[in-house]
Design an enzyme around this catalytic site. Structure first.
Site, mmCIF file in Angstrom:
data_model
loop_
_atom_site.group_PDB
_atom_site.id
_atom_site.type_symbol
_atom_site.label_atom_id
_atom_site.label_comp_id
_atom_site.label_asym_id
_atom_site.label_seq_id
_atom_site.Cartn_x
_atom_site.Cartn_y
_atom_site.Cartn_z
ATOM 1 N N ASP A 16 0.617 5.742 -6.236
ATOM 2 C CA ASP A 16 0.123 4.539 -5.564
ATOM 3 C C ASP A 16 -0.694 3.690 -6.533
ATOM 4 O O ASP A 16 -0.670 2.463 -6.467
ATOM 5 C CB ASP A 16 -0.765 4.928 -4.364
ATOM 6 C CG ASP A 16 0.074 5.463 -3.215
ATOM 7 O OD1 ASP A 16 1.319 5.509 -3.347
ATOM 8 O OD2 ASP A 16 -0.527 5.853 -2.198
ATOM 9 N N GLU A 58 -0.248 3.261 -9.729
ATOM 10 C CA GLU A 58 0.665 2.498 -10.572
ATOM 11 C C GLU A 58 1.296 1.354 -9.761
ATOM 12 O O GLU A 58 1.400 0.226 -10.229
ATOM 13 C CB GLU A 58 1.758 3.446 -11.124
ATOM 14 C CG GLU A 58 2.878 2.785 -11.915
ATOM 15 C CD GLU A 58 2.425 2.107 -13.201
ATOM 16 O OE1 GLU A 58 1.234 2.190 -13.549
ATOM 17 O OE2 GLU A 58 3.283 1.467 -13.835
ATOM 18 N N TYR A 59 1.697 1.672 -8.515
ATOM 19 C CA TYR A 59 2.281 0.635 -7.647
ATOM 20 C C TYR A 59 1.263 -0.485 -7.440
ATOM 21 O O TYR A 59 1.576 -1.660 -7.594
ATOM 22 C CB TYR A 59 2.690 1.252 -6.293
ATOM 23 C CG TYR A 59 3.257 0.234 -5.336
ATOM 24 C CD1 TYR A 59 4.625 -0.019 -5.292
ATOM 25 C CD2 TYR A 59 2.415 -0.502 -4.494
ATOM 26 C CE1 TYR A 59 5.145 -0.982 -4.426
ATOM 27 C CE2 TYR A 59 2.922 -1.459 -3.627
ATOM 28 C CZ TYR A 59 4.281 -1.696 -3.604
ATOM 29 O OH TYR A 59 4.787 -2.644 -2.752
ATOM 30 N N ASP A 60 0.024 -0.094 -7.098
ATOM 31 C CA ASP A 60 -1.017 -1.088 -6.825
ATOM 32 C C ASP A 60 -1.331 -1.937 -8.057
ATOM 33 O O ASP A 60 -1.649 -3.119 -7.941
ATOM 34 C CB ASP A 60 -2.297 -0.412 -6.307
ATOM 35 C CG ASP A 60 -2.106 0.167 -4.910
ATOM 36 O OD1 ASP A 60 -1.116 -0.203 -4.233
ATOM 37 O OD2 ASP A 60 -2.926 0.998 -4.484
ATOM 38 N N SER A 64 0.118 -5.219 7.915
ATOM 39 C CA SER A 64 -0.490 -4.322 6.942
ATOM 40 C C SER A 64 -1.974 -4.689 6.862
ATOM 41 O O SER A 64 -2.495 -5.346 7.775
ATOM 42 C CB SER A 64 0.212 -4.517 5.599
ATOM 43 O OG SER A 64 -0.331 -3.631 4.646
ATOM 44 N N LEU A 65 -2.644 -4.291 5.813
ATOM 45 C CA LEU A 65 -4.060 -4.637 5.643
ATOM 46 C C LEU A 65 -4.279 -5.191 4.255
ATOM 47 O O LEU A 65 -3.648 -4.734 3.291
ATOM 48 C CB LEU A 65 -4.922 -3.377 5.793
ATOM 49 C CG LEU A 65 -5.127 -2.801 7.187
ATOM 50 C CD1 LEU A 65 -5.729 -1.404 7.100
ATOM 51 C CD2 LEU A 65 -6.037 -3.705 8.020
ATOM 52 N N GLU A 120 -13.925 2.411 9.851
ATOM 53 C CA GLU A 120 -13.166 3.586 10.315
ATOM 54 C C GLU A 120 -12.469 4.270 9.160
ATOM 55 O O GLU A 120 -12.208 3.631 8.146
ATOM 56 C CB GLU A 120 -12.040 3.130 11.275
ATOM 57 C CG GLU A 120 -12.478 2.201 12.329
ATOM 58 C CD GLU A 120 -11.302 1.494 13.023
ATOM 59 O OE1 GLU A 120 -10.156 1.932 12.924
ATOM 60 O OE2 GLU A 120 -11.587 0.488 13.687
ATOM 61 N N LYS A 142 -9.436 5.475 7.015
ATOM 62 C CA LYS A 142 -8.063 4.960 6.836
ATOM 63 C C LYS A 142 -7.188 6.173 6.535
ATOM 64 O O LYS A 142 -7.141 6.659 5.405
ATOM 65 C CB LYS A 142 -8.014 3.951 5.695
ATOM 66 C CG LYS A 142 -6.635 3.363 5.482
ATOM 67 C CD LYS A 142 -6.657 2.255 4.438
ATOM 68 C CE LYS A 142 -5.290 1.617 4.268
ATOM 69 N NZ LYS A 142 -4.232 2.540 3.873
ATOM 70 N N GLU A 181 -1.774 6.022 13.539
ATOM 71 C CA GLU A 181 -1.252 6.633 12.312
ATOM 72 C C GLU A 181 -0.799 8.052 12.620
ATOM 73 O O GLU A 181 -1.533 8.813 13.263
ATOM 74 C CB GLU A 181 -2.384 6.649 11.272
ATOM 75 C CG GLU A 181 -1.933 6.891 9.859
ATOM 76 C CD GLU A 181 -1.427 5.622 9.152
ATOM 77 O OE1 GLU A 181 -1.206 4.597 9.829
ATOM 78 O OE2 GLU A 181 -1.245 5.691 7.927
#
Ligand code: NAD
Length: 322
Positions: free
Chosen positions: A31, A33-35, A80-81, A110, A112, A166
């Site tokens: 994640d 690397e993706y981000d 999404s957020l 809250e 996640k 979720e």
């Protein structure tokens, strides 16, 4: 490489990674690397809006499914957020809200959960439908395959109720599942998120229930009753014995928000399921309406992502399949 081509390249790479992540449940990169690539694309698009592509992942939620499972259009889109990685981003978000409303708004902080988003509909006191988020506009109908341990089939409320939540696989179930799969020479799951997502469409009910999936409601998208606040809607869910996360803090200042983020971060690894951050939401529903939505996320909420547990981009050595 010029900017236009770099944007095209990033869109192609990120869409390929999203397909592997959302559809195949077998991520090709971490994640982090993706981000990192996503942020590069976002920055370039801000600077050069003339090159923004229609299929850019910054414009869409998740990804469209194109398999044999029946697709259902969401009555209310699933969003999404917006993501943030520093307390400065959160302060900026809170300042934005202050400027919009002219006061320090009450917000919730809250956990996640790191699972998969689902839409669940109850009507006439009965569980009617479970649908995946998909691309936010439509998702897969998993009503007949999803076995979710703590989701009641019946509730006392008889009106129409559309919930968002979720689905997760507890860490201990994930470890045991991978242990057994390893012993049987089956491919391992990368993490509980992928395992949970991959378990929602199993045809074999016995196998599906052995995955011990749990769901936590984090919002109501529609209810015949009206709620003044987000917390009131969650209290209503609790009264109906619907599973709601117990980790929610109501805050009225940025210092209280910071404290709540720290409390959640401190408990992060002792929780029975993975979380990848915290979510901050405006509590008052009228204020939520006033802040509105972009095409991708609500302007009245933001995700604060904690540092990833492991920064491995070498995921390819494990093959993950259902
Ligand atoms: P996200 O997971 O960052 O945040 C939105 C989601 O948070 C919601 O849809 C919901 O499912 C979830 N959520 C959990 N608790 C919640 C709560 N209390 N309130 C509201 N929502 C809550 O966004 P996304 O669009 O699902 O995914 C984007 C992220 O997925 C990226 O930041 C990236 O880390 C990861 N990703 C990774 C790859 C990869 O190849 N590794 C590919 C695509 C996406």
């Amino acid at each position: 490489m010029d900017v236009e081509n770099r944007i095209k390249e990033l869109v192609d790479i990120l869409n390929k990674y999203s397909k592997a992540y959302y559809i195949d449940n077998s991520p090709l990169v971490s994640d982090v690397e993706y981000d990192r690539l996503y942020k590069e694309l976002e920055d370039l698009e801000k600077k050069y809006p003339e090159y923004v592509m229609e299929d850019s992942p910054t414009k869409t939620v998740g990804i469209k499914h194109n398999n044999k499972i029946k697709t259902i259009t969401h009555e209310i889109p699933m969003y999404s957020l917006e993501n943030s990685y520093s307390i400065e981003d959160i302060k900026e978000f809170y300042t934005r809200l202050y400027k919009l409303f002219g006061l320090n708004p009450e917000v919730t902080v809250e956990v996640k959960m790191d699972g998969a988003a689902l839409s669940v509909t109850y009507d006439n006191g009965r569980l009617q439908q479970i649908v995946t988020r998909g691309d936010g506009k439509s998702g897969e109908d998993i009503t007949n395959t999803a076995v979710i341990k703590n989701l009641p089939k019946k509730i006392s409320y008889k009106g129409r109720l559309i919930l968002r939540g979720e689905v997760i696989m507890p860490k201990v179930v994930f470890k045991q599942l991978n242990k057994i799969r390893g012993e049987m020479g089956q491919p391992l799951f990368a993490n509980p998120r992928n395992a949970a997502s991959g378990s929602l469409k199993l045809i074999n009910i016995k196998e599906a229930s052995s995955r011990e999936l749990e769901m936590y409601i984090y919002g109501t998208a529609y209810c015949d009753e009206e709620f003044i606040t987000h917390t009131a809607s969650l209290d209503f869910c609790k009264e109906n014995n619907l599973p709601v996360s117990q980790y929610l803090y109501v805050c009225s200042s940025i210092s209280e928000v910071e404290q709540a983020l720290k409390t959640i971060e401190d408990m992060r690894f002792s929780l029975p399921y993975d979380i990848d951050g915290a979510v901050i939401k405006v509590n008052n529903k009228d204020y939520q309406e006033e802040a509105g939505w972009t095409a991708k996320f609500p302007r009245w909420a933001i995700a604060y992502k904690y540092k990833a547990q492991q920064v491995s981009t070498k995921l390819l050595d494990v093959i993950f399949q259902v």
